[in-house]
Design an enzyme around this catalytic site. Structure first.
Site, PDB file in Angstrom:
ATOM      1  N   VAL A 108       0.829  -1.203   0.000  1.00  0.00           N
ATOM      2  CA  VAL A 108       0.000   0.000   0.000  1.00  0.00           C
ATOM      3  C   VAL A 108       0.868   1.260   0.000  1.00  0.00           C
ATOM      4  CG1 VAL A 108      -1.843  -1.211   1.248  1.00  0.00           C
ATOM      5  CG2 VAL A 108      -0.171   0.121   2.557  1.00  0.00           C
ATOM      6  N   ASP A 109       2.215   1.070  -0.092  1.00  0.00           N
ATOM      7  CA  ASP A 109       3.125   2.193   0.139  1.00  0.00           C
ATOM      8  C   ASP A 109       3.329   3.129  -1.050  1.00  0.00           C
ATOM      9  OD1 ASP A 109       4.903   0.716  -1.511  1.00  0.00           O
ATOM     10  OD2 ASP A 109       5.902  -0.205   0.215  1.00  0.00           O
ATOM     11  N   HIS A 124      -4.334  -4.328  -2.272  1.00  0.00           N
ATOM     12  CA  HIS A 124      -4.745  -3.970  -0.912  1.00  0.00           C
ATOM     13  C   HIS A 124      -4.901  -2.462  -0.712  1.00  0.00           C
ATOM     14  CE1 HIS A 124      -3.100  -8.127   0.591  1.00  0.00           C
ATOM     15  NE2 HIS A 124      -4.282  -8.217   0.023  1.00  0.00           N
ATOM     16  N   CYS A 151     -14.908  13.580   7.274  1.00  0.00           N
ATOM     17  CA  CYS A 151     -15.218  13.961   5.902  1.00  0.00           C
ATOM     18  C   CYS A 151     -15.774  15.388   5.879  1.00  0.00           C
ATOM     19  CB  CYS A 151     -16.253  12.980   5.353  1.00  0.00           C
ATOM     20  SG  CYS A 151     -16.838  13.358   3.702  1.00  0.00           S
ATOM     21  N   GLY A 191       9.157 -11.143  -2.589  1.00  0.00           N
ATOM     22  CA  GLY A 191       9.065 -10.510  -1.268  1.00  0.00           C
ATOM     23  C   GLY A 191       7.717 -10.620  -0.602  1.00  0.00           C
ATOM     24  N   SER A 193       5.257 -13.368   1.814  1.00  0.00           N
ATOM     25  CA  SER A 193       5.218 -14.627   2.553  1.00  0.00           C
ATOM     26  C   SER A 193       4.222 -15.602   1.919  1.00  0.00           C
ATOM     27  CB  SER A 193       4.874 -14.367   4.018  1.00  0.00           C
ATOM     28  OG  SER A 193       3.654 -13.662   4.108  1.00  0.00           O
ATOM     29  N   GLU A 219      13.936 -16.038   1.782  1.00  0.00           N
ATOM     30  CA  GLU A 219      13.808 -17.453   2.162  1.00  0.00           C
ATOM     31  C   GLU A 219      12.651 -18.101   1.425  1.00  0.00           C
ATOM     32  OE1 GLU A 219      13.257 -16.570   6.340  1.00  0.00           O
ATOM     33  OE2 GLU A 219      11.103 -16.971   6.148  1.00  0.00           O
ATOM     34  N   ALA A 235      15.775  -8.804  -2.674  1.00  0.00           N
ATOM     35  CA  ALA A 235      15.141  -8.410  -3.936  1.00  0.00           C
ATOM     36  C   ALA A 235      15.861  -7.223  -4.578  1.00  0.00           C
ATOM     37  CB  ALA A 235      13.668  -8.073  -3.693  1.00  0.00           C
TER      38      ALA A 235
HETATM   39  C1  BJW Z   1      12.345 -10.122   1.470  1.00  0.00           C
HETATM   40  C2  BJW Z   1      13.177  -9.101   1.875  1.00  0.00           C
HETATM   41  C3  BJW Z   1      14.074  -8.618   0.926  1.00  0.00           C
HETATM   42  C4  BJW Z   1      11.919  -9.577   3.534  1.00  0.00           C
HETATM   43  N1  BJW Z   1      14.079  -9.147  -0.303  1.00  0.00           N
HETATM   44  N2  BJW Z   1      12.381 -10.645   0.254  1.00  0.00           N
HETATM   45  C5  BJW Z   1      -8.291 -18.667   2.895  1.00  0.00           C
HETATM   46  C6  BJW Z   1      -7.660 -19.361   3.923  1.00  0.00           C
HETATM   47  C7  BJW Z   1      -7.408 -18.743   5.161  1.00  0.00           C
HETATM   48  C8  BJW Z   1      -7.785 -17.438   5.402  1.00  0.00           C
HETATM   49  C9  BJW Z   1      -8.400 -16.753   4.382  1.00  0.00           C
HETATM   50  C10 BJW Z   1      -8.655 -17.366   3.167  1.00  0.00           C
HETATM   51  N3  BJW Z   1      -9.250 -16.449   2.354  1.00  0.00           N
HETATM   52  C11 BJW Z   1      -9.356 -15.289   3.034  1.00  0.00           C
HETATM   53  C12 BJW Z   1      -8.863 -15.449   4.279  1.00  0.00           C
HETATM   54  C13 BJW Z   1      -8.821 -14.410   5.349  1.00  0.00           C
HETATM   55  C14 BJW Z   1      -7.689 -13.427   5.190  1.00  0.00           C
HETATM   56  C15 BJW Z   1      -6.379 -14.210   5.163  1.00  0.00           C
HETATM   57  O1  BJW Z   1      -5.749 -14.393   4.154  1.00  0.00           O
HETATM   58  N4  BJW Z   1      -5.923 -14.658   6.314  1.00  0.00           N
HETATM   59  C16 BJW Z   1      -4.678 -15.441   6.416  1.00  0.00           C
HETATM   60  C17 BJW Z   1      -3.522 -14.536   6.815  1.00  0.00           C
HETATM   61  C18 BJW Z   1      -4.877 -16.526   7.436  1.00  0.00           C
HETATM   62  N5  BJW Z   1      -7.856 -12.620   3.984  1.00  0.00           N
HETATM   63  C19 BJW Z   1      -8.677 -11.577   3.934  1.00  0.00           C
HETATM   64  O2  BJW Z   1      -9.367 -11.281   4.888  1.00  0.00           O
HETATM   65  C20 BJW Z   1      -8.756 -10.810   2.634  1.00  0.00           C
HETATM   66  N6  BJW Z   1     -10.097 -10.554   2.286  1.00  0.00           N
HETATM   67  C21 BJW Z   1     -10.929 -11.520   1.926  1.00  0.00           C
HETATM   68  O3  BJW Z   1     -10.571 -12.674   1.791  1.00  0.00           O
HETATM   69  O4  BJW Z   1     -12.201 -11.088   1.701  1.00  0.00           O
HETATM   70  C22 BJW Z   1     -13.206 -12.048   1.409  1.00  0.00           C
HETATM   71  C23 BJW Z   1     -14.493 -11.284   1.253  1.00  0.00           C
HETATM   72  C24 BJW Z   1     -15.189 -11.382   0.074  1.00  0.00           C
HETATM   73  C25 BJW Z   1     -16.412 -10.689  -0.064  1.00  0.00           C
HETATM   74  C26 BJW Z   1     -16.887  -9.889   0.977  1.00  0.00           C
HETATM   75  C27 BJW Z   1     -16.163  -9.776   2.148  1.00  0.00           C
HETATM   76  C28 BJW Z   1     -14.956 -10.473   2.290  1.00  0.00           C
HETATM   77  C29 BJW Z   1      -8.126  -9.428   2.789  1.00  0.00           C
HETATM   78  C30 BJW Z   1      -6.684  -9.475   3.145  1.00  0.00           C
HETATM   79  C31 BJW Z   1      -6.171  -8.066   3.439  1.00  0.00           C
HETATM   80  C32 BJW Z   1      -4.739  -8.071   3.962  1.00  0.00           C
HETATM   81  N7  BJW Z   1      -4.444  -6.792   4.491  1.00  0.00           N
HETATM   82  C33 BJW Z   1      -3.086  -6.487   4.916  1.00  0.00           C
HETATM   83  C34 BJW Z   1      -3.104  -5.073   5.520  1.00  0.00           C
HETATM   84  C35 BJW Z   1      -3.278  -4.054   4.383  1.00  0.00           C
HETATM   85  C36 BJW Z   1      -3.200  -2.655   4.830  1.00  0.00           C
HETATM   86  C37 BJW Z   1      -1.914  -2.323   5.523  1.00  0.00           C
HETATM   87  O5  BJW Z   1      -0.842  -2.316   4.895  1.00  0.00           O
HETATM   88  O6  BJW Z   1      -2.007  -2.044   6.703  1.00  0.00           O
HETATM   89  O7  BJW Z   1      -2.188  -6.531   3.803  1.00  0.00           O
HETATM   90  S1  BJW Z   1      -2.378  -7.685   6.030  1.00  0.00           S
HETATM   91  C38 BJW Z   1      -0.748  -7.583   5.388  1.00  0.00           C
HETATM   92  O8  BJW Z   1      -0.391  -8.851   4.791  1.00  0.00           O
HETATM   93  C39 BJW Z   1      -0.810  -6.581   4.234  1.00  0.00           C
HETATM   94  C40 BJW Z   1       0.038  -7.239   3.198  1.00  0.00           C
HETATM   95  O9  BJW Z   1      -0.257  -6.723   1.914  1.00  0.00           O
HETATM   96  C41 BJW Z   1      -0.305  -8.698   3.366  1.00  0.00           C
HETATM   97  C42 BJW Z   1       0.708  -9.650   2.796  1.00  0.00           C
HETATM   98  O10 BJW Z   1       1.922  -9.551   3.465  1.00  0.00           O
HETATM   99  P1  BJW Z   1       3.276  -9.696   2.645  1.00  0.00           P
HETATM  100  O11 BJW Z   1       3.408  -8.606   1.678  1.00  0.00           O
HETATM  101  O12 BJW Z   1       3.394 -11.077   2.139  1.00  0.00           O
HETATM  102  O13 BJW Z   1       4.356  -9.387   3.788  1.00  0.00           O
HETATM  103  P2  BJW Z   1       4.996 -10.366   4.889  1.00  0.00           P
HETATM  104  O14 BJW Z   1       5.570  -9.527   5.961  1.00  0.00           O
HETATM  105  O15 BJW Z   1       4.050 -11.420   5.293  1.00  0.00           O
HETATM  106  O16 BJW Z   1       6.177 -11.093   4.107  1.00  0.00           O
HETATM  107  C43 BJW Z   1       7.332 -10.403   3.657  1.00  0.00           C
HETATM  108  C44 BJW Z   1       8.167 -11.372   2.845  1.00  0.00           C
HETATM  109  O17 BJW Z   1       9.279 -10.694   2.312  1.00  0.00           O
HETATM  110  C45 BJW Z   1       8.735 -12.542   3.673  1.00  0.00           C
HETATM  111  O18 BJW Z   1       8.527 -13.746   2.959  1.00  0.00           O
HETATM  112  C46 BJW Z   1      10.235 -12.236   3.778  1.00  0.00           C
HETATM  113  O19 BJW Z   1      11.032 -13.426   3.779  1.00  0.00           O
HETATM  114  C47 BJW Z   1      10.451 -11.439   2.520  1.00  0.00           C
HETATM  115  N8  BJW Z   1      11.542 -10.459   2.578  1.00  0.00           N
HETATM  116  N9  BJW Z   1      12.886  -8.818   3.215  1.00  0.00           N
HETATM  117  C48 BJW Z   1      13.239 -10.184  -0.576  1.00  0.00           C
HETATM  118  N10 BJW Z   1      14.938  -7.629   1.243  1.00  0.00           N
HETATM  119 ZN    ZN Z   2     -18.382  11.625   3.560  1.00  0.00          ZN
END
Ligand code: BJW
Ligand code: ZN
Length: 260
Positions: A108-109, A124, A151, A191, A193, A219, A235
């Site tokens: 989101v950055d 996101h 608002c 990058g 998980s 990893e 990356a």
């Molecule tokens: C490097 C590095 C370097 C480090 N070089 N690499 C199915 C199964 C189970 C659960 C669910 C499912 N379907 C849905 C769900 C629920 C939920 C979910 O997924 N939960 C699981 C976690 C258990 N999903 C949702 O709720 C989603 N919505 C949904 O499904 O809606 C259904 C619906 C339909 C109709 C009506 C109503 C509902 C929405 C998910 C939203 C996620 N939001 C966040 C916050 C966003 C805002 C914010 O930024 O604050 O998004 S959570 C957070 O995680 C953020 C990220 O975008 C997201 C992913 O994280 P990311 O980018 O993978 O980061 P990390 O930290 O996890 O990993 C970093 C990686 O980089 C690591 O691997 C490191 O090794 C690596 N790394 N340095 C290369 N230098």
């Molecule tokens: Zn409004």
């Protein structure tokens, strides 16, 4: 470190990319790590100090909007002082190297756009977008926001324009992302998980559709299982090296076309 990435793996990945007519990339917080932006799940990640349920769900916002805004204002302040890194820039360059290219990000950055990526799908949302919980109006705001911004049109609370757990992805964006990965010949998964759904499922969707998946991460993640290749290191080091090799192959392809 890419010093430990076998050059033959980098060449293999570059050949897959250079041969592809359509390329997609799925990125996560790890691409912004080298810009100084914390990830979510790693050591020093946001979820080590904040429970996701307290700051990144609609229920949390209803219960304590000031706490949620404190978290997002802190991150907005931090982001105002960082720059895109060599990884962001390499992905922007890849877009100009010939193949159809779509960058799908969970971040989101806004750093991919700042690095010059144009065909960009933000799954996101974007932290600089502010949305009204009443009239649903949206606007981009880079100014400092108060503890509980409201608002100006309807007086309801404003919220960050990001997708929280339990919320659907922005309308239309998901469908475009699914199409882009399913149509791709090669997908970079960088990058992330690969555990947050439905974003992570795009990697499996691509593999199912016959796309060659390349994982770039410090990893291996669950996406390693379906990846044709894994490049493990930073990356911001691997991507410029990889894209440089793709550029060289494209130049060769061009020369072959003009001489044959
Ligand atoms: C490097 C590095 C370097 C480090 N070089 N690499 C199915 C199964 C189970 C659960 C669910 C499912 N379907 C849905 C769900 C629920 C939920 C979910 O997924 N939960 C699981 C976690 C258990 N999903 C949702 O709720 C989603 N919505 C949904 O499904 O809606 C259904 C619906 C339909 C109709 C009506 C109503 C509902 C929405 C998910 C939203 C996620 N939001 C966040 C916050 C966003 C805002 C914010 O930024 O604050 O998004 S959570 C957070 O995680 C953020 C990220 O975008 C997201 C992913 O994280 P990311 O980018 O993978 O980061 P990390 O930290 O996890 O990993 C970093 C990686 O980089 C690591 O691997 C490191 O090794 C690596 N790394 N340095 C290369 N230098
Ligand atoms: Zn409004």
């Amino acid at each position: 470190m890419s010093g430990v990435v076998d050059p033959s793996l980098l060449d293999g990945a570059a050949r897959l990319l250079a041969a592809a007519r359509s390329v997609a990339a799925l990125t996560g917080a790890g691409v912004s790590d080298e810009s100084g932006v914390p990830t979510f799940r790693g050591a020093g990640g946001y979820w080590k100090n904040h429970r996701a349920e307290d700051v990144a769900t609609p229920t949390a916002f209803r219960r304590d909007p000031a706490l949620v805004w404190e978290f997002y204002n802190y991150r907005r302040d931090l982001l105002a002082g960082v720059e895109p890194n060599a990884g962001h820039r390499a992905l922007a360059e890849l877009e100009s190297l010939g193949a159809r290219f779509t960058l799908v990000t969970q971040n989101v950055d806004g750093l991919h756009a700042r690095a010059g990526s144009a065909r960009l799908l933000e799954l996101h949302g974007n932290i600089w977008v502010v949305r009204c919980t009443g009239c649903r109006g949206e606007h981009t705001s880079r100014e400092a926001l108060g503890a509980l911004p409201r608002c100006t049109a309807c007086g309801a609370l404003l919220r960050p324009g990001v997708v929280w757990f339990g919320e659907p992805l922005p309308p239309g964006v998901w469908e475009q992302a699914e199409r882009a990965v399913a149509e791709s010949d090669c997908l970079l998964v960088v990058g992330t998980s690969a555990v947050v759904q439905p974003a992570a499922s795009l990697a499996w969707r691509a593999a199912q559709a016959g796309s060659r998946v390349i994982e770039i991460n410090t990893e291996p993640t669950p996406a390693r299982d379906i990846a044709a290749l894994g490049l493990y290191g930073q990356a911001g080091v691997i991507l410029p090296d990889l894209v440089g090799r793709v550029r060289a192959l494209r130049v060769q392809q061009g020369t072959q076309e003009t001489t044959s």
